[in-house]
Design a protein around this motif. Structure first.
Motif, PDB file in Angstrom:
ATOM      1  N   GLY A   7       0.829  -1.193   0.000  1.00  0.00           N
ATOM      2  CA  GLY A   7       0.000   0.000   0.000  1.00  0.00           C
ATOM      3  C   GLY A   7       0.858   1.236   0.000  1.00  0.00           C
ATOM      4  N   GLY A   8       0.204   2.381   0.081  1.00  0.00           N
ATOM      5  CA  GLY A   8       0.926   3.641   0.098  1.00  0.00           C
ATOM      6  C   GLY A   8      -0.011   4.821   0.131  1.00  0.00           C
ATOM      7  N   CYS A   9       0.583   5.983   0.016  1.00  0.00           N
ATOM      8  CA  CYS A   9      -0.175   7.230   0.056  1.00  0.00           C
ATOM      9  C   CYS A   9      -0.684   7.588  -1.338  1.00  0.00           C
ATOM     10  CB  CYS A   9       0.698   8.347   0.610  1.00  0.00           C
ATOM     11  SG  CYS A   9       2.063   8.803  -0.468  1.00  0.00           S
ATOM     12  N   ILE A  14       5.041   7.526  -0.175  1.00  0.00           N
ATOM     13  CA  ILE A  14       5.098   6.492   0.856  1.00  0.00           C
ATOM     14  C   ILE A  14       4.640   5.173   0.255  1.00  0.00           C
ATOM     15  CG2 ILE A  14       4.154   5.693   3.071  1.00  0.00           C
ATOM     16  CD1 ILE A  14       5.893   8.215   3.357  1.00  0.00           C
ATOM     17  N   ARG A  15       5.406   4.127   0.485  1.00  0.00           N
ATOM     18  CA  ARG A  15       5.023   2.753   0.111  1.00  0.00           C
ATOM     19  C   ARG A  15       5.350   1.858   1.294  1.00  0.00           C
ATOM     20  NH1 ARG A  15       1.442   1.706  -3.121  1.00  0.00           N
ATOM     21  NH2 ARG A  15       2.321  -0.335  -3.564  1.00  0.00           N
ATOM     22  N   LEU A  54       7.986  -0.299   6.016  1.00  0.00           N
ATOM     23  CA  LEU A  54       7.986   0.873   5.153  1.00  0.00           C
ATOM     24  C   LEU A  54       9.030   0.639   4.067  1.00  0.00           C
ATOM     25  CD1 LEU A  54       6.485   3.595   5.159  1.00  0.00           C
ATOM     26  CD2 LEU A  54       8.429   4.555   6.385  1.00  0.00           C
ATOM     27  N   THR A  55       8.631   0.718   2.803  1.00  0.00           N
ATOM     28  CA  THR A  55       9.563   0.429   1.707  1.00  0.00           C
ATOM     29  C   THR A  55       9.998   1.685   0.953  1.00  0.00           C
ATOM     30  OG1 THR A  55       7.720  -0.036   0.197  1.00  0.00           O
ATOM     31  CG2 THR A  55       8.689  -1.919   1.383  1.00  0.00           C
ATOM     32  N   ARG A  56       9.271   2.793   1.140  1.00  0.00           N
ATOM     33  CA  ARG A  56       9.687   4.057   0.508  1.00  0.00           C
ATOM     34  C   ARG A  56       9.136   5.219   1.324  1.00  0.00           C
ATOM     35  NH1 ARG A  56       8.364   4.024  -5.249  1.00  0.00           N
ATOM     36  NH2 ARG A  56       6.239   4.566  -4.743  1.00  0.00           N
ATOM     37  N   GLY A  57       9.972   6.220   1.502  1.00  0.00           N
ATOM     38  CA  GLY A  57       9.556   7.451   2.159  1.00  0.00           C
ATOM     39  C   GLY A  57       9.686   7.426   3.662  1.00  0.00           C
ATOM     40  N   THR A  82      -1.893  11.896   3.353  1.00  0.00           N
ATOM     41  CA  THR A  82      -2.603  10.626   3.528  1.00  0.00           C
ATOM     42  C   THR A  82      -2.218   9.986   4.858  1.00  0.00           C
ATOM     43  OG1 THR A  82      -2.648  10.234   1.145  1.00  0.00           O
ATOM     44  CG2 THR A  82      -2.975   8.310   2.569  1.00  0.00           C
ATOM     45  N   ALA A  83      -3.234   9.651   5.674  1.00  0.00           N
ATOM     46  CA  ALA A  83      -2.995   8.953   6.940  1.00  0.00           C
ATOM     47  C   ALA A  83      -2.676   7.495   6.630  1.00  0.00           C
ATOM     48  CB  ALA A  83      -4.220   9.051   7.832  1.00  0.00           C
ATOM     49  N   ILE A  84      -1.553   6.999   7.126  1.00  0.00           N
ATOM     50  CA  ILE A  84      -1.105   5.633   6.862  1.00  0.00           C
ATOM     51  C   ILE A  84      -1.251   4.748   8.101  1.00  0.00           C
ATOM     52  CG2 ILE A  84       0.841   4.169   6.190  1.00  0.00           C
ATOM     53  CD1 ILE A  84      -0.082   5.945   3.878  1.00  0.00           C
ATOM     54  N   LEU A  85      -0.753   5.213   9.236  1.00  0.00           N
ATOM     55  CA  LEU A  85      -0.783   4.436  10.469  1.00  0.00           C
ATOM     56  C   LEU A  85      -1.509   5.194  11.562  1.00  0.00           C
ATOM     57  CD1 LEU A  85       2.942   3.253  10.689  1.00  0.00           C
ATOM     58  CD2 LEU A  85       0.982   1.923   9.882  1.00  0.00           C
TER      59      LEU A  85
END
Length: 151
Positions: A7-9, A14-15, A54-57, A82-85
């Motif tokens: 997933g991501g933003c 963010i990925r 977290l893979t990017r950002g 974008t809210a991620i966590l």
């Protein structure tokens, strides 16, 4: 429910990856989640910290004080917002991440088993039969409520 999932933003800065199925999936109907999401509720999955990567950002924290007086930190993309966590749960070495389901590339089959803060739910929201529903926080930790029931 197949995993891993990514997933991501919204902007792609963010990925992330989630390695295994969640411990629990829940919907929060509190007014803070409604305001934060601009929607009727927020659906999140809880996974052990070791299963979230977290893979990017880099995520940016946002801290607020809850009505209870507790300090809650949520994590989002600094570029697009974008809210991620949601808040981190548990204590080391048993840490859990609360991942926003809407940020997954594929959210198929991720039905909430638990609905919290239903006293604040919009009057048009129907809580599915068979779900655990609580007017405020549940009497025991969310982690104890298990996977969502089969659709």
């Amino acid at each position: 429910m197949t995993f891993p999932r990514e997933g991501g933003c919204q902007c792609g800065a963010i990925r992330y990856a989630v390695a295994r199925p969640p411990t629990v999936i829940f919907a929060c109907h509190c007014t803070a989640c409604q305001r934060r999401s601009g929607s009727a509720f927020v659906v999140s999955l809880i996974v052990p910290d070791r299963d979230f990567r977290l893979t990017r950002g880099r995520l940016k924290p946002q801290t607020r004080t809850a009505d209870s007086g507790a300090t809650l930190t949520h994590w989002f993309c600094a570029d697009c917002g974008t809210a991620i966590l949601g808040m981190e749960r548990g204590t080391a070495p048993q840490l859990y991440q609360t991942v926003r389901v809407g940020t997954l590339d594929d959210s198929t089959g991720l039905r909430p088993a638990v609905h919290v803060w239903t006293r604040s739910a919009q009057d048009w929201v129907a809580i599915p039969q068979g779900s655990h529903a609580f007017p405020e926080n549940p009497p025991r930790p969310l982690l104890n409520y298990g996977q969502a029931p089969a659709s």
